[in-house]
Design a protein around this motif. Structure first.
Motif, PDB file in Angstrom:
ATOM      1  N   TRP A  63       0.829  -1.207   0.000  1.00 16.10           N
ATOM      2  CA  TRP A  63       0.000   0.000   0.000  1.00 16.10           C
ATOM      3  C   TRP A  63       0.867   1.262   0.000  1.00 16.10           C
ATOM      4  O   TRP A  63       0.634   2.186  -0.782  1.00 16.10           O
ATOM      5  CB  TRP A  63      -0.936  -0.014   1.202  1.00 16.10           C
ATOM      6  CG  TRP A  63      -1.782   1.205   1.305  1.00 16.10           C
ATOM      7  CD1 TRP A  63      -2.908   1.485   0.590  1.00 16.10           C
ATOM      8  CD2 TRP A  63      -1.559   2.318   2.161  1.00 16.10           C
ATOM      9  NE1 TRP A  63      -3.409   2.713   0.950  1.00 16.10           N
ATOM     10  CE2 TRP A  63      -2.585   3.237   1.917  1.00 16.10           C
ATOM     11  CE3 TRP A  63      -0.588   2.627   3.106  1.00 16.10           C
ATOM     12  CZ2 TRP A  63      -2.676   4.456   2.589  1.00 16.10           C
ATOM     13  CZ3 TRP A  63      -0.674   3.831   3.782  1.00 16.10           C
ATOM     14  CH2 TRP A  63      -1.708   4.733   3.516  1.00 16.10           C
ATOM     15  N   SER A 101      -4.094   9.673   4.030  1.00 18.53           N
ATOM     16  CA  SER A 101      -4.757   8.662   3.204  1.00 18.53           C
ATOM     17  C   SER A 101      -5.461   7.590   4.036  1.00 18.53           C
ATOM     18  O   SER A 101      -5.485   6.423   3.663  1.00 18.53           O
ATOM     19  CB  SER A 101      -3.732   8.011   2.274  1.00 18.53           C
ATOM     20  OG  SER A 101      -3.140   8.971   1.457  1.00 18.53           O
ATOM     21  N   LEU A 104      -8.150   5.579   2.138  1.00 15.87           N
ATOM     22  CA  LEU A 104      -7.584   4.626   1.180  1.00 15.87           C
ATOM     23  C   LEU A 104      -6.943   3.436   1.899  1.00 15.87           C
ATOM     24  O   LEU A 104      -7.000   2.305   1.408  1.00 15.87           O
ATOM     25  CB  LEU A 104      -6.565   5.317   0.285  1.00 15.87           C
ATOM     26  CG  LEU A 104      -7.152   6.389  -0.638  1.00 15.87           C
ATOM     27  CD1 LEU A 104      -6.041   7.147  -1.348  1.00 15.87           C
ATOM     28  CD2 LEU A 104      -8.115   5.768  -1.629  1.00 15.87           C
ATOM     29  N   LYS A 107      -9.652   1.011   2.776  1.00  9.81           N
ATOM     30  CA  LYS A 107     -10.069   0.187   1.635  1.00  9.81           C
ATOM     31  C   LYS A 107      -9.137  -1.009   1.471  1.00  9.81           C
ATOM     32  O   LYS A 107      -9.574  -2.106   1.160  1.00  9.81           O
ATOM     33  CB  LYS A 107     -10.082   1.011   0.348  1.00  9.81           C
ATOM     34  CG  LYS A 107     -11.266   1.925   0.226  1.00  9.81           C
ATOM     35  CD  LYS A 107     -11.245   2.617  -1.118  1.00  9.81           C
ATOM     36  CE  LYS A 107     -12.469   3.484  -1.288  1.00  9.81           C
ATOM     37  NZ  LYS A 107     -12.477   4.182  -2.576  1.00  9.81           N
ATOM     38  N   GLN A 108      -7.841  -0.768   1.656  1.00 11.31           N
ATOM     39  CA  GLN A 108      -6.843  -1.830   1.525  1.00 11.31           C
ATOM     40  C   GLN A 108      -6.898  -2.787   2.711  1.00 11.31           C
ATOM     41  O   GLN A 108      -6.683  -3.977   2.579  1.00 11.31           O
ATOM     42  CB  GLN A 108      -5.450  -1.202   1.431  1.00 11.31           C
ATOM     43  CG  GLN A 108      -4.344  -2.171   1.172  1.00 11.31           C
ATOM     44  CD  GLN A 108      -4.344  -2.681  -0.263  1.00 11.31           C
ATOM     45  OE1 GLN A 108      -4.827  -2.006  -1.160  1.00 11.31           O
ATOM     46  NE2 GLN A 108      -3.804  -3.855  -0.466  1.00 11.31           N
TER      47      GLN A 108
END
Length: 142
Positions: A63, A101, A104, A107-108
């Protein structure tokens, strides 16, 4: 418990064990220092949850490399707290992009037991991460 001068705290820690009033416990309580992870490099970030998530190191590294290509330096754990993954970016701009982030990262890694990346300095100074001597004594009394 508070101390007037650092030498008093050092003397107290050197004892290793203290007698606990019988109403609390019949055993001696061990004294453990607070778990503060030393900062070794600039731009160190930390993710908690390593203990319960086998693939977390690969997820974090992949990531971070995708978020800021070419800025990821390293990832490691520490014996001081095996629940942490510490990773290092090469610039403040890259570090700031990681810190901004959160969505994000979720989401990962949607697992709520995994904390989003934060500065190691912030982790060390988060009172929720520390246990007081009183908590350690009561934990030892159980």
């Amino acid at each position: 418990m508070s101390f007037i001068i650092p030498a008093q705290a050092d003397q107290f820690m050197a004892l290793g064990k203290i007698k606990v009033p019988a109403s609390v416990s019949k055993y001696m309580a061990c004294i453990e220092p607070l778990k503060e992870v030393p900062i070794e490099r600039a731009f160190e970030l930390v993710v908690t949850g390593a203990r319960d998530y086998d693939e977390l190191s690969e997820i974090v590294e992949e990531w971070a490399r995708k978020m800021v290509p070419g800025s990821f330096i390293s990832l490691h754990t520490t014996d001081l707290d095996t629940d942490l993954y510490i990773f290092v970016m090469d610039t403040w701009e890259a570090t700031l992009k990681i810190l901004r982030s959160e969505r994000l990262f979720r989401k990962q890694c949607p697992d709520p037991t995994i904390a989003t990346p934060c500065l190691l300095w912030d982790h060390n100074n988060n009172p929720l991460q520390k246990t007081t001597l009183e908590e350690q004594v009561f934990k030892g009394a159980d």
